[in-house]
Motif scaffolding. Structure first.
Motif, PDB file in Angstrom:
ATOM      1  N   ALA A  79     -13.858 -11.839   7.490  1.00 19.20           N
ATOM      2  CA  ALA A  79     -12.716 -13.165   7.907  1.00 19.20           C
ATOM      3  C   ALA A  79     -12.954 -14.257   6.641  1.00 19.20           C
ATOM      4  O   ALA A  79     -12.053 -14.785   6.457  1.00 19.20           O
ATOM      5  N   ALA A  80     -14.180 -14.232   6.039  1.00 16.12           N
ATOM      6  CA  ALA A  80     -14.319 -15.242   5.157  1.00 16.12           C
ATOM      7  C   ALA A  80     -13.772 -14.958   3.747  1.00 16.12           C
ATOM      8  O   ALA A  80     -13.621 -15.848   3.043  1.00 16.12           O
ATOM      9  N   TYR A  81     -13.539 -13.617   3.602  1.00 18.97           N
ATOM     10  CA  TYR A  81     -12.612 -13.284   2.419  1.00 18.97           C
ATOM     11  C   TYR A  81     -11.185 -13.042   2.292  1.00 18.97           C
ATOM     12  O   TYR A  81     -10.609 -12.819   1.359  1.00 18.97           O
ATOM     13  N   PHE A  82     -10.553 -13.146   3.445  1.00 22.01           N
ATOM     14  CA  PHE A  82      -9.120 -12.966   3.811  1.00 22.01           C
ATOM     15  C   PHE A  82      -8.701 -14.336   4.252  1.00 22.01           C
ATOM     16  O   PHE A  82      -9.337 -15.051   4.677  1.00 22.01           O
ATOM     17  N   PRO A  83      -7.313 -14.617   3.706  1.00 17.59           N
ATOM     18  CA  PRO A  83      -6.632 -15.644   4.254  1.00 17.59           C
ATOM     19  C   PRO A  83      -6.605 -15.733   5.694  1.00 17.59           C
ATOM     20  O   PRO A  83      -6.664 -14.764   6.474  1.00 17.59           O
ATOM     21  N   ASP A  84      -6.193 -16.913   6.404  1.00 13.88           N
ATOM     22  CA  ASP A  84      -6.181 -17.214   7.857  1.00 13.88           C
ATOM     23  C   ASP A  84      -4.747 -16.876   8.286  1.00 13.88           C
ATOM     24  O   ASP A  84      -4.155 -17.685   9.050  1.00 13.88           O
ATOM     25  N   ARG A  85      -4.178 -15.965   7.687  1.00 10.24           N
ATOM     26  CA  ARG A  85      -2.792 -15.428   8.230  1.00 10.24           C
ATOM     27  C   ARG A  85      -2.700 -14.056   8.011  1.00 10.24           C
ATOM     28  O   ARG A  85      -3.635 -13.329   7.453  1.00 10.24           O
ATOM     29  N   SER A  86      -1.722 -13.312   8.607  1.00  5.20           N
ATOM     30  CA  SER A  86      -1.694 -11.860   8.633  1.00  5.20           C
ATOM     31  C   SER A  86      -0.931 -11.508   7.326  1.00  5.20           C
ATOM     32  O   SER A  86      -0.299 -12.365   6.704  1.00  5.20           O
ATOM     33  N   PRO A  87      -1.273 -10.491   7.055  1.00  2.09           N
ATOM     34  CA  PRO A  87      -0.742  -9.857   5.524  1.00  2.09           C
ATOM     35  C   PRO A  87       0.884  -9.891   5.955  1.00  2.09           C
ATOM     36  O   PRO A  87       1.576  -9.772   6.876  1.00  2.09           O
ATOM     37  N   THR A  88       1.627 -10.256   4.872  1.00  3.20           N
ATOM     38  CA  THR A  88       3.079 -10.221   4.643  1.00  3.20           C
ATOM     39  C   THR A  88       3.524  -9.064   4.206  1.00  3.20           C
ATOM     40  O   THR A  88       2.839  -8.338   3.488  1.00  3.20           O
ATOM     41  N   TRP A  89       4.837  -9.011   4.192  1.00  5.51           N
ATOM     42  CA  TRP A  89       5.617  -7.980   3.402  1.00  5.51           C
ATOM     43  C   TRP A  89       5.341  -8.043   1.986  1.00  5.51           C
ATOM     44  O   TRP A  89       5.295  -6.930   1.201  1.00  5.51           O
ATOM     45  N   ILE A  90       5.321  -9.163   1.250  1.00  2.00           N
ATOM     46  CA  ILE A  90       5.013  -9.317   0.167  1.00  2.00           C
ATOM     47  C   ILE A  90       3.663  -8.902  -0.484  1.00  2.00           C
ATOM     48  O   ILE A  90       3.542  -8.040  -1.271  1.00  2.00           O
ATOM     49  N   ASP A  91       2.577  -9.077   0.532  1.00  2.00           N
ATOM     50  CA  ASP A  91       1.405  -8.440   0.275  1.00  2.00           C
ATOM     51  C   ASP A  91       1.588  -6.846   0.188  1.00  2.00           C
ATOM     52  O   ASP A  91       0.760  -6.498  -0.765  1.00  2.00           O
ATOM     53  N   LEU A  92       2.258  -6.396   1.189  1.00  2.00           N
ATOM     54  CA  LEU A  92       2.210  -4.948   1.256  1.00  2.00           C
ATOM     55  C   LEU A  92       2.899  -4.511  -0.318  1.00  2.00           C
ATOM     56  O   LEU A  92       2.533  -3.502  -0.778  1.00  2.00           O
ATOM     57  N   LEU A  93       3.915  -5.131  -0.554  1.00  2.00           N
ATOM     58  CA  LEU A  93       4.858  -4.730  -1.877  1.00  2.00           C
ATOM     59  C   LEU A  93       4.033  -4.871  -2.928  1.00  2.00           C
ATOM     60  O   LEU A  93       3.917  -4.025  -3.993  1.00  2.00           O
ATOM     61  N   ILE A  94       3.172  -6.220  -3.178  1.00  5.24           N
ATOM     62  CA  ILE A  94       2.164  -6.104  -4.142  1.00  5.24           C
ATOM     63  C   ILE A  94       1.265  -4.981  -4.306  1.00  5.24           C
ATOM     64  O   ILE A  94       0.760  -4.293  -5.440  1.00  5.24           O
ATOM     65  N   GLY A  95       0.760  -4.532  -3.256  1.00  4.17           N
ATOM     66  CA  GLY A  95      -0.198  -3.458  -2.988  1.00  4.17           C
ATOM     67  C   GLY A  95       0.519  -2.131  -3.478  1.00  4.17           C
ATOM     68  O   GLY A  95      -0.132  -1.521  -4.177  1.00  4.17           O
ATOM     69  N   ILE A  96       1.596  -1.718  -3.099  1.00  5.25           N
ATOM     70  CA  ILE A  96       2.102  -0.674  -3.496  1.00  5.25           C
ATOM     71  C   ILE A  96       2.797  -0.610  -4.998  1.00  5.25           C
ATOM     72  O   ILE A  96       2.291   0.384  -5.623  1.00  5.25           O
ATOM     73  N   LEU A  97       3.001  -1.675  -5.342  1.00  5.63           N
ATOM     74  CA  LEU A  97       3.297  -2.094  -6.797  1.00  5.63           C
ATOM     75  C   LEU A  97       2.043  -1.469  -7.772  1.00  5.63           C
ATOM     76  O   LEU A  97       1.847  -1.126  -8.874  1.00  5.63           O
ATOM     77  N   THR A  98       1.028  -2.224  -7.161  1.00  7.48           N
ATOM     78  CA  THR A  98      -0.429  -2.304  -7.859  1.00  7.48           C
ATOM     79  C   THR A  98      -0.920  -0.687  -7.863  1.00  7.48           C
ATOM     80  O   THR A  98      -1.257  -0.225  -8.808  1.00  7.48           O
ATOM     81  N   GLY A  99      -0.736   0.119  -6.514  1.00  8.90           N
ATOM     82  CA  GLY A  99      -0.831   1.392  -6.476  1.00  8.90           C
ATOM     83  C   GLY A  99      -0.169   2.270  -7.441  1.00  8.90           C
ATOM     84  O   GLY A  99      -0.803   3.096  -8.179  1.00  8.90           O
ATOM     85  N   VAL A 100       1.036   2.001  -7.560  1.00 11.25           N
ATOM     86  CA  VAL A 100       1.897   2.692  -8.658  1.00 11.25           C
ATOM     87  C   VAL A 100       1.572   2.341 -10.340  1.00 11.25           C
ATOM     88  O   VAL A 100       1.557   3.372 -10.886  1.00 11.25           O
TER      89      VAL A 100
END
Length: 144
Positions: A10-31
């Motif tokens: 918890a100390a290393y992650f934001p105090d909010r749930s991941p958003t669809w933008i976070d998921l999109l960034i992850g997909i683009l980074t993976g690609v």
């Protein structure tokens, strides 16, 4: 995931749930890193490992240090237009420095790939830790 592991993460992650933008960034980074990871014979491993370690420290313990918190607070306080200016100036600086060939461009690219791999793994861990993307999967507090 056990509550001890969740509380430490918890100390290393934001105090909010991941958003669809976070998921999109992850997909683009993976690609982006996919071809580099799938052709390991062409990678400069010392550069890739160095990039991975630097980004891992910056995303984790570095962001929780007093300097990391100060930089984060400063960056948020300067406003969107100034953030864009800082990012563009950084990109221009990297472009200019890379023209001098002090470090071969291939090693810079491999270090960046290592950093992107660290970012990708951070985002995957964040989504798993949170139990999904907001408005998508489970509610951690209800245990669903």
């Amino acid at each position: 995931m056990s509550s001890t592991v969740q509380s430490r993460l918890a100390a290393y992650f934001p105090d909010r749930s991941p958003t669809w933008i976070d998921l999109l960034i992850g997909i683009l980074t993976g690609v982006e890193i996919g071809p580099d990871i799938l052709s390991p014979a062409t990678i400069s491993w010392p550069a890739a490992v160095s990039g991975f370690l630097v980004f891992t420290i910056a995303l984790g313990p570095g962001s929780n240090s007093s300097l990391g918190r100060w930089v984060s607070q400063w960056f948020r306080s300067i406003g969107i237009l100034r953030r864009v200016v800082v990012i563009v100036l950084f990109a221009l600086t990297v472009g200019i420095v890379s023209r001098f060939d002090a470090v071969p461009n291939a090693q810079i690219a491999d270090a960046a790939s290592g950093g992107l791999l660290a970012t990708f793994l951070y985002l995957v861990t964040y989504i798993v830790w949170a139990g999904g993307v907001s408005d998508w999967e489970s509610n951690r507090e209800n245990g669903n």
